[in-house]
Design a protein around this motif. Structure first.
Motif, PDB file in Angstrom:
ATOM      1  N   LYS A 114      -0.666  40.306  30.706  1.00  0.00           N
ATOM      2  CA  LYS A 114      -0.680  38.956  30.159  1.00  0.00           C
ATOM      3  C   LYS A 114      -0.358  37.969  31.272  1.00  0.00           C
ATOM      4  O   LYS A 114       0.296  38.318  32.267  1.00  0.00           O
ATOM      5  CB  LYS A 114       0.343  38.815  29.028  1.00  0.00           C
ATOM      6  CG  LYS A 114       0.019  39.559  27.754  1.00  0.00           C
ATOM      7  CD  LYS A 114       1.135  39.346  26.731  1.00  0.00           C
ATOM      8  CE  LYS A 114       0.817  40.006  25.403  1.00  0.00           C
ATOM      9  NZ  LYS A 114      -0.270  39.321  24.684  1.00  0.00           N
ATOM     10  N   SER A 115      -0.761  36.739  31.072  1.00  0.00           N
ATOM     11  CA  SER A 115      -0.402  35.656  31.988  1.00  0.00           C
ATOM     12  C   SER A 115      -0.216  34.385  31.177  1.00  0.00           C
ATOM     13  O   SER A 115      -0.992  34.100  30.252  1.00  0.00           O
ATOM     14  CB  SER A 115      -1.474  35.446  33.062  1.00  0.00           C
ATOM     15  OG  SER A 115      -2.710  35.116  32.460  1.00  0.00           O
ATOM     16  N   ASP A 116       0.851  33.642  31.487  1.00  0.00           N
ATOM     17  CA  ASP A 116       1.158  32.408  30.771  1.00  0.00           C
ATOM     18  C   ASP A 116       1.733  31.380  31.745  1.00  0.00           C
ATOM     19  O   ASP A 116       2.241  31.717  32.830  1.00  0.00           O
ATOM     20  CB  ASP A 116       2.178  32.680  29.650  1.00  0.00           C
ATOM     21  CG  ASP A 116       1.589  33.491  28.506  1.00  0.00           C
ATOM     22  OD1 ASP A 116       0.894  32.900  27.671  1.00  0.00           O
ATOM     23  OD2 ASP A 116       1.825  34.724  28.469  1.00  0.00           O
ATOM     24  N   GLU A 117       1.667  30.131  31.306  1.00  0.00           N
ATOM     25  CA  GLU A 117       2.267  29.019  32.055  1.00  0.00           C
ATOM     26  C   GLU A 117       2.950  28.094  31.050  1.00  0.00           C
ATOM     27  O   GLU A 117       2.326  27.636  30.089  1.00  0.00           O
ATOM     28  CB  GLU A 117       1.216  28.262  32.854  1.00  0.00           C
ATOM     29  CG  GLU A 117       1.792  27.106  33.652  1.00  0.00           C
ATOM     30  CD  GLU A 117       0.763  26.417  34.535  1.00  0.00           C
ATOM     31  OE1 GLU A 117       0.955  25.213  34.852  1.00  0.00           O
ATOM     32  OE2 GLU A 117      -0.243  27.074  34.905  1.00  0.00           O
ATOM     33  N   LEU A 118       4.240  27.831  31.261  1.00  0.00           N
ATOM     34  CA  LEU A 118       5.018  26.987  30.356  1.00  0.00           C
ATOM     35  C   LEU A 118       5.749  25.925  31.159  1.00  0.00           C
ATOM     36  O   LEU A 118       6.102  26.134  32.329  1.00  0.00           O
ATOM     37  CB  LEU A 118       6.043  27.804  29.560  1.00  0.00           C
ATOM     38  CG  LEU A 118       5.513  28.805  28.516  1.00  0.00           C
ATOM     39  CD1 LEU A 118       5.215  30.145  29.163  1.00  0.00           C
ATOM     40  CD2 LEU A 118       6.512  28.982  27.381  1.00  0.00           C
ATOM     41  N   THR A 119       6.001  24.800  30.509  1.00  0.00           N
ATOM     42  CA  THR A 119       6.700  23.680  31.144  1.00  0.00           C
ATOM     43  C   THR A 119       7.807  23.193  30.223  1.00  0.00           C
ATOM     44  O   THR A 119       7.598  23.038  29.008  1.00  0.00           O
ATOM     45  CB  THR A 119       5.736  22.527  31.452  1.00  0.00           C
ATOM     46  OG1 THR A 119       4.699  22.991  32.322  1.00  0.00           O
ATOM     47  CG2 THR A 119       6.468  21.375  32.123  1.00  0.00           C
ATOM     48  N   VAL A 120       8.996  22.978  30.791  1.00  0.00           N
ATOM     49  CA  VAL A 120      10.125  22.425  30.040  1.00  0.00           C
ATOM     50  C   VAL A 120      10.715  21.256  30.828  1.00  0.00           C
ATOM     51  O   VAL A 120      10.680  21.243  32.063  1.00  0.00           O
ATOM     52  CB  VAL A 120      11.210  23.489  29.783  1.00  0.00           C
ATOM     53  CG1 VAL A 120      10.695  24.591  28.890  1.00  0.00           C
ATOM     54  CG2 VAL A 120      11.743  24.049  31.091  1.00  0.00           C
ATOM     55  N   THR A 121      11.233  20.275  30.130  1.00  0.00           N
ATOM     56  CA  THR A 121      11.881  19.123  30.755  1.00  0.00           C
ATOM     57  C   THR A 121      13.326  19.055  30.274  1.00  0.00           C
ATOM     58  O   THR A 121      13.593  19.108  29.056  1.00  0.00           O
ATOM     59  CB  THR A 121      11.149  17.821  30.407  1.00  0.00           C
ATOM     60  OG1 THR A 121       9.799  17.895  30.892  1.00  0.00           O
ATOM     61  CG2 THR A 121      11.843  16.625  31.053  1.00  0.00           C
ATOM     62  N   LEU A 122      14.255  18.941  31.237  1.00  0.00           N
ATOM     63  CA  LEU A 122      15.681  18.923  30.927  1.00  0.00           C
ATOM     64  C   LEU A 122      16.292  17.602  31.365  1.00  0.00           C
ATOM     65  O   LEU A 122      16.083  17.141  32.493  1.00  0.00           O
ATOM     66  CB  LEU A 122      16.407  20.075  31.649  1.00  0.00           C
ATOM     67  CG  LEU A 122      15.897  21.495  31.383  1.00  0.00           C
ATOM     68  CD1 LEU A 122      16.692  22.493  32.217  1.00  0.00           C
ATOM     69  CD2 LEU A 122      15.985  21.828  29.913  1.00  0.00           C
ATOM     70  N   LYS A 123      17.088  17.035  30.471  1.00  0.00           N
ATOM     71  CA  LYS A 123      17.853  15.838  30.809  1.00  0.00           C
ATOM     72  C   LYS A 123      19.134  16.264  31.536  1.00  0.00           C
ATOM     73  O   LYS A 123      19.484  17.448  31.546  1.00  0.00           O
ATOM     74  CB  LYS A 123      18.174  15.064  29.540  1.00  0.00           C
ATOM     75  CG  LYS A 123      16.956  14.479  28.857  1.00  0.00           C
ATOM     76  CD  LYS A 123      17.355  13.697  27.614  1.00  0.00           C
ATOM     77  CE  LYS A 123      16.117  13.082  26.966  1.00  0.00           C
ATOM     78  NZ  LYS A 123      16.452  12.264  25.770  1.00  0.00           N
ATOM     79  N   PRO A 124      19.843  15.356  32.157  1.00  0.00           N
ATOM     80  CA  PRO A 124      21.090  15.707  32.847  1.00  0.00           C
ATOM     81  C   PRO A 124      22.059  16.439  31.907  1.00  0.00           C
ATOM     82  O   PRO A 124      22.322  16.002  30.784  1.00  0.00           O
ATOM     83  CB  PRO A 124      21.650  14.349  33.290  1.00  0.00           C
ATOM     84  CG  PRO A 124      20.440  13.494  33.448  1.00  0.00           C
ATOM     85  CD  PRO A 124      19.498  13.933  32.359  1.00  0.00           C
ATOM     86  N   GLY A 125      22.539  17.602  32.363  1.00  0.00           N
ATOM     87  CA  GLY A 125      23.468  18.410  31.583  1.00  0.00           C
ATOM     88  C   GLY A 125      22.813  19.365  30.608  1.00  0.00           C
ATOM     89  O   GLY A 125      23.496  20.234  30.049  1.00  0.00           O
ATOM     90  N   GLU A 126      21.502  19.237  30.354  1.00  0.00           N
ATOM     91  CA  GLU A 126      20.825  20.115  29.400  1.00  0.00           C
ATOM     92  C   GLU A 126      20.500  21.475  30.034  1.00  0.00           C
ATOM     93  O   GLU A 126      20.432  21.619  31.259  1.00  0.00           O
ATOM     94  CB  GLU A 126      19.538  19.468  28.891  1.00  0.00           C
ATOM     95  CG  GLU A 126      19.740  18.412  27.828  1.00  0.00           C
ATOM     96  CD  GLU A 126      18.442  17.961  27.216  1.00  0.00           C
ATOM     97  OE1 GLU A 126      18.479  17.456  26.076  1.00  0.00           O
ATOM     98  OE2 GLU A 126      17.374  18.110  27.856  1.00  0.00           O
ATOM     99  N   ALA A 127      20.247  22.463  29.137  1.00  0.00           N
ATOM    100  CA  ALA A 127      19.880  23.819  29.569  1.00  0.00           C
ATOM    101  C   ALA A 127      18.697  24.297  28.754  1.00  0.00           C
ATOM    102  O   ALA A 127      18.427  23.801  27.650  1.00  0.00           O
ATOM    103  CB  ALA A 127      21.047  24.767  29.414  1.00  0.00           C
ATOM    104  N   SER A 128      17.968  25.270  29.298  1.00  0.00           N
ATOM    105  CA  SER A 128      16.837  25.867  28.590  1.00  0.00           C
ATOM    106  C   SER A 128      16.712  27.328  29.002  1.00  0.00           C
ATOM    107  O   SER A 128      17.173  27.736  30.077  1.00  0.00           O
ATOM    108  CB  SER A 128      15.539  25.115  28.916  1.00  0.00           C
ATOM    109  OG  SER A 128      14.459  25.676  28.182  1.00  0.00           O
TER     110      SER A 128
END
Length: 220
Positions: A114-128
């Motif tokens: 499998k192959s995937d591409e994901l994007t996340v955006t974090l504000k200051p202090g946030e985690a993912s």
């Protein structure tokens, strides 16, 4: 030669005495026959003495056992000689080959990459956190980068139904702008990446994966 003194004529029993002894012996024998032998052997007790002495019950038990033995002997089946079945003819070589093919285990197909591409955006202090579901010995290659803002990260795995709080770390770092590599799962479970934004700016993280995993999802 004996020294025993022979009895005199007067000491010998008379004919009347012999007759009386004989009659007495016959009477005793007849009494024993009626009172002891007949009740204990044949369960016949004309006088009732045998039942008082427990002999009649013994005779009745013997009669019952004899009747049961006779009934068992009459019920025994007659032995019939067994007839041996003819041996089955051997299968032709072609039939044996077909049977071998029929029972041959079908090999499982190789895992699909499998192959995937994901994007996340974090504000200051946030985690993912993004996790892959992987089986033991499965391998995945990955690469992730930020938009230039550094983050702290930890690449780790957690087994299905594992102890609370247990995880295995593959790599980790602080204030980095990207990472790439490959890891092999050491157990069935979820394996992936955790990021935390410790900066004062928003950060966008792009993750690319390729390998032997079942699914991918954002957990946090």
């Amino acid at each position: 030669m004996f020294n025993t003194k022979l009895p005199t004529l007067n000491e010998l029993p008379t004919s009347r005495q012999l007759l009386r002894s004989t009659v007495t012996a016959l009477g005793v024998a007849a009494a024993l026959l009626v009172a002891v032998v007949m009740p204990s052997e044949y369960a016949v007790d004309p006088t009732g003495v045998g039942r008082v002495l427990g002999l009649t019950q013994m005779g009745e038990l013997k009669e019952t056992l004899a009747q049961e033995a006779a009934a068992d002997a009459a019920a025994q089946p007659v032995a019939i000689p067994a007839v041996q079945a003819p041996a089955l003819a051997q299968s032709a070589p072609q039939e044996q080959a077909v049977a071998a093919i029929a029972v041959e285990t079908v090999a499982e197909p190789a895992p699909v990459l499998k192959s995937d591409e994901l994007t996340v955006t974090l504000k200051p202090g946030e985690a993912s956190e993004i996790k892959l579901e992987m089986l033991d010995k499965a391998t995945v290659s990955y690469e992730w980068t930020t938009n230039g803002v550094p983050v702290n990260h930890d690449t780790h795995g957690e087994p299905y139904n594992g102890p609370n709080g247990y995880f295995h770390s593959y790599s980790k770092g602080q204030q980095v702008k990207g990472d790439k590599g490959e890891f092999t799962a050491i157990f069935d479970g979820t394996h992936g990446w955790f990021w935390r934004n410790r900066s004062n700016s928003d950060v966008t993280i792009t993750l690319k994966t390729q390998g032997e995993y079942l699914s991918v999802k954002r957990v946090i």
